[in-house]
Design a protein around this motif. Structure first.
Motif, PDB file in Angstrom:
ATOM      1  N   GLU A  75      71.737  90.688  -6.016  1.00 58.15           N
ATOM      2  CA  GLU A  75      72.061  90.654  -7.190  1.00 58.15           C
ATOM      3  C   GLU A  75      70.691  91.064  -8.185  1.00 58.15           C
ATOM      4  O   GLU A  75      69.620  90.951  -7.693  1.00 58.15           O
ATOM      5  CB  GLU A  75      72.271  89.265  -7.532  1.00 58.15           C
ATOM      6  N   LYS A  76      70.805  91.374  -9.359  1.00 55.81           N
ATOM      7  CA  LYS A  76      69.787  91.579 -10.160  1.00 55.81           C
ATOM      8  C   LYS A  76      69.068  90.350 -11.042  1.00 55.81           C
ATOM      9  O   LYS A  76      69.444  89.955 -11.939  1.00 55.81           O
ATOM     10  CB  LYS A  76      70.209  92.557 -11.458  1.00 55.81           C
ATOM     11  N   THR A  77      68.625  89.482  -9.983  1.00 52.32           N
ATOM     12  CA  THR A  77      68.220  88.276 -10.188  1.00 52.32           C
ATOM     13  C   THR A  77      66.790  88.058 -10.106  1.00 52.32           C
ATOM     14  O   THR A  77      66.512  86.754 -10.288  1.00 52.32           O
ATOM     15  CB  THR A  77      69.089  86.934  -9.412  1.00 52.32           C
ATOM     16  N   VAL A  78      65.956  88.996  -9.620  1.00 52.57           N
ATOM     17  CA  VAL A  78      64.578  88.886  -9.583  1.00 52.57           C
ATOM     18  C   VAL A  78      63.902  89.062 -10.923  1.00 52.57           C
ATOM     19  O   VAL A  78      64.030  90.230 -11.623  1.00 52.57           O
ATOM     20  CB  VAL A  78      64.006  89.963  -8.637  1.00 52.57           C
ATOM     21  N   LYS A  79      63.316  88.182 -11.374  1.00 54.60           N
ATOM     22  CA  LYS A  79      62.763  88.025 -12.932  1.00 54.60           C
ATOM     23  C   LYS A  79      61.219  88.075 -12.815  1.00 54.60           C
ATOM     24  O   LYS A  79      60.720  88.647 -13.791  1.00 54.60           O
ATOM     25  CB  LYS A  79      63.318  86.833 -13.732  1.00 54.60           C
ATOM     26  N   LYS A  80      60.643  87.816 -11.684  1.00 50.32           N
ATOM     27  CA  LYS A  80      59.069  88.027 -11.815  1.00 50.32           C
ATOM     28  C   LYS A  80      58.785  89.150 -11.230  1.00 50.32           C
ATOM     29  O   LYS A  80      59.215  89.650 -10.317  1.00 50.32           O
ATOM     30  CB  LYS A  80      58.701  86.798 -11.119  1.00 50.32           C
ATOM     31  N   ALA A  81      57.810  89.862 -11.821  1.00 50.38           N
ATOM     32  CA  ALA A  81      57.062  91.196 -11.353  1.00 50.38           C
ATOM     33  C   ALA A  81      56.531  90.916  -9.927  1.00 50.38           C
ATOM     34  O   ALA A  81      56.184  89.893  -9.617  1.00 50.38           O
ATOM     35  CB  ALA A  81      56.022  91.345 -12.299  1.00 50.38           C
ATOM     36  N   TYR A  82      56.661  91.871  -9.318  1.00 49.60           N
ATOM     37  CA  TYR A  82      56.038  91.779  -7.984  1.00 49.60           C
ATOM     38  C   TYR A  82      56.990  91.155  -7.000  1.00 49.60           C
ATOM     39  O   TYR A  82      56.488  90.929  -5.724  1.00 49.60           O
ATOM     40  CB  TYR A  82      54.608  91.414  -7.822  1.00 49.60           C
ATOM     41  N   HIS A  83      57.874  90.591  -7.226  1.00 44.13           N
ATOM     42  CA  HIS A  83      58.748  89.872  -6.169  1.00 44.13           C
ATOM     43  C   HIS A  83      59.912  90.301  -6.061  1.00 44.13           C
ATOM     44  O   HIS A  83      60.202  91.507  -6.500  1.00 44.13           O
ATOM     45  CB  HIS A  83      59.278  88.453  -7.066  1.00 44.13           C
ATOM     46  N   ILE A  84      60.403  90.279  -4.515  1.00 44.54           N
ATOM     47  CA  ILE A  84      61.289  91.133  -4.030  1.00 44.54           C
ATOM     48  C   ILE A  84      62.689  90.329  -3.725  1.00 44.54           C
ATOM     49  O   ILE A  84      63.665  90.889  -3.627  1.00 44.54           O
ATOM     50  CB  ILE A  84      60.942  91.877  -2.627  1.00 44.54           C
ATOM     51  N   VAL A  85      62.482  88.872  -3.811  1.00 42.10           N
ATOM     52  CA  VAL A  85      63.647  88.180  -3.737  1.00 42.10           C
ATOM     53  C   VAL A  85      63.670  87.033  -5.077  1.00 42.10           C
ATOM     54  O   VAL A  85      62.572  87.026  -5.652  1.00 42.10           O
ATOM     55  CB  VAL A  85      63.550  87.357  -2.375  1.00 42.10           C
ATOM     56  N   CYS A  86      64.878  86.749  -5.443  1.00 44.37           N
ATOM     57  CA  CYS A  86      64.947  85.705  -6.446  1.00 44.37           C
ATOM     58  C   CYS A  86      64.666  84.431  -6.136  1.00 44.37           C
ATOM     59  O   CYS A  86      64.567  84.100  -4.846  1.00 44.37           O
ATOM     60  CB  CYS A  86      66.527  86.016  -6.999  1.00 44.37           C
ATOM     61  N   ASP A  87      64.453  83.642  -6.813  1.00 50.45           N
ATOM     62  CA  ASP A  87      63.970  82.275  -6.624  1.00 50.45           C
ATOM     63  C   ASP A  87      65.052  81.618  -5.536  1.00 50.45           C
ATOM     64  O   ASP A  87      64.508  80.875  -4.617  1.00 50.45           O
ATOM     65  CB  ASP A  87      64.039  81.432  -7.826  1.00 50.45           C
TER      66      ASP A  87
END
Ligand SMILES: [Zn+2]
Ligand SMILES: [Zn+2]
Length: 183
Positions: A75-87
């Protein structure tokens, strides 16, 4: 002659020494810089935390303009730069949100937090908690930051065990005990 060609070795001391540590907000007081400086780097391993914090410090950090696709849930749930998985996926899988490796993660950056990370017993219990309960616990810890961990470790373990075993009712009770905000 200070501009002598071929002579790169300096014979006189640097005229203006850096008296203070590098500060990226010295000439830039924009809202964007302020926001980036306020970012708490969590849910990543120490190495990735260092990398991201370095980027923040030296203004290499580029925030995402729109959410990125999470490599776990798609899902398009990654909101933080440089992260590859969502919280949520990071918490579920326990992997570093940046490099995706299974390492010891930095969960929140309080003093207590680092103390907790060093205590294997507490660390294990904390890991076994679902995210919501973990946050409740961390809020509790943040509130009791003044007390040294060694003195109330027993207490902490008890709370953690209770939190792990009990359902939502206990959690609510626990929340009101340690924090007034309900998330
Ligand atoms: Zn995800
Ligand atoms: Zn990492």
């Amino acid at each position: 002659m200070s501009t002598q060609k071929g002579n790169s070795s300096r014979s006189r001391p640097q005229k203006h020494q850096n008296r203070t540590a590098f500060k990226n907000s010295l000439h830039d007081t924009s809202q964007k810089t302020k926001e980036i400086n306020a970012i708490q780097v969590n849910n990543v391993c120490q190495r990735c935390k260092d990398i991201i914090e370095w980027k923040i410090k030296y203004k290499k950090y580029k925030p995402l303009t729109q959410p990125k696709k999470c490599v776990k849930c798609g899902e398009k749930t990654v909101k933080k730069a440089y992260h590859i998985v969502c919280d949520p996926c990071g918490q579920k899988t326990g992997i570093c949100a940046k490099c995706g490796q299974r390492k010891d993660l930095i969960i929140a950056s309080t003093v207590q937090q680092s103390m907790l990370q060093q205590d294997p017993e507490i660390k294990e219990l904390l890991k076994s908690l679902p995210e919501r309960k973990r946050r409740t616990f961390l809020r509790f810890m943040a509130k009791n930051e003044k007390e040294p961990l060694s003195e109330n470790k027993e207490e902490i373990l008890k709370k953690l065990e209770a939190l792990k075993m009990d359902g939502e009712e206990h959690l609510e009770e626990f929340s009101s005990e340690c924090s007034s905000d309900n998330e």
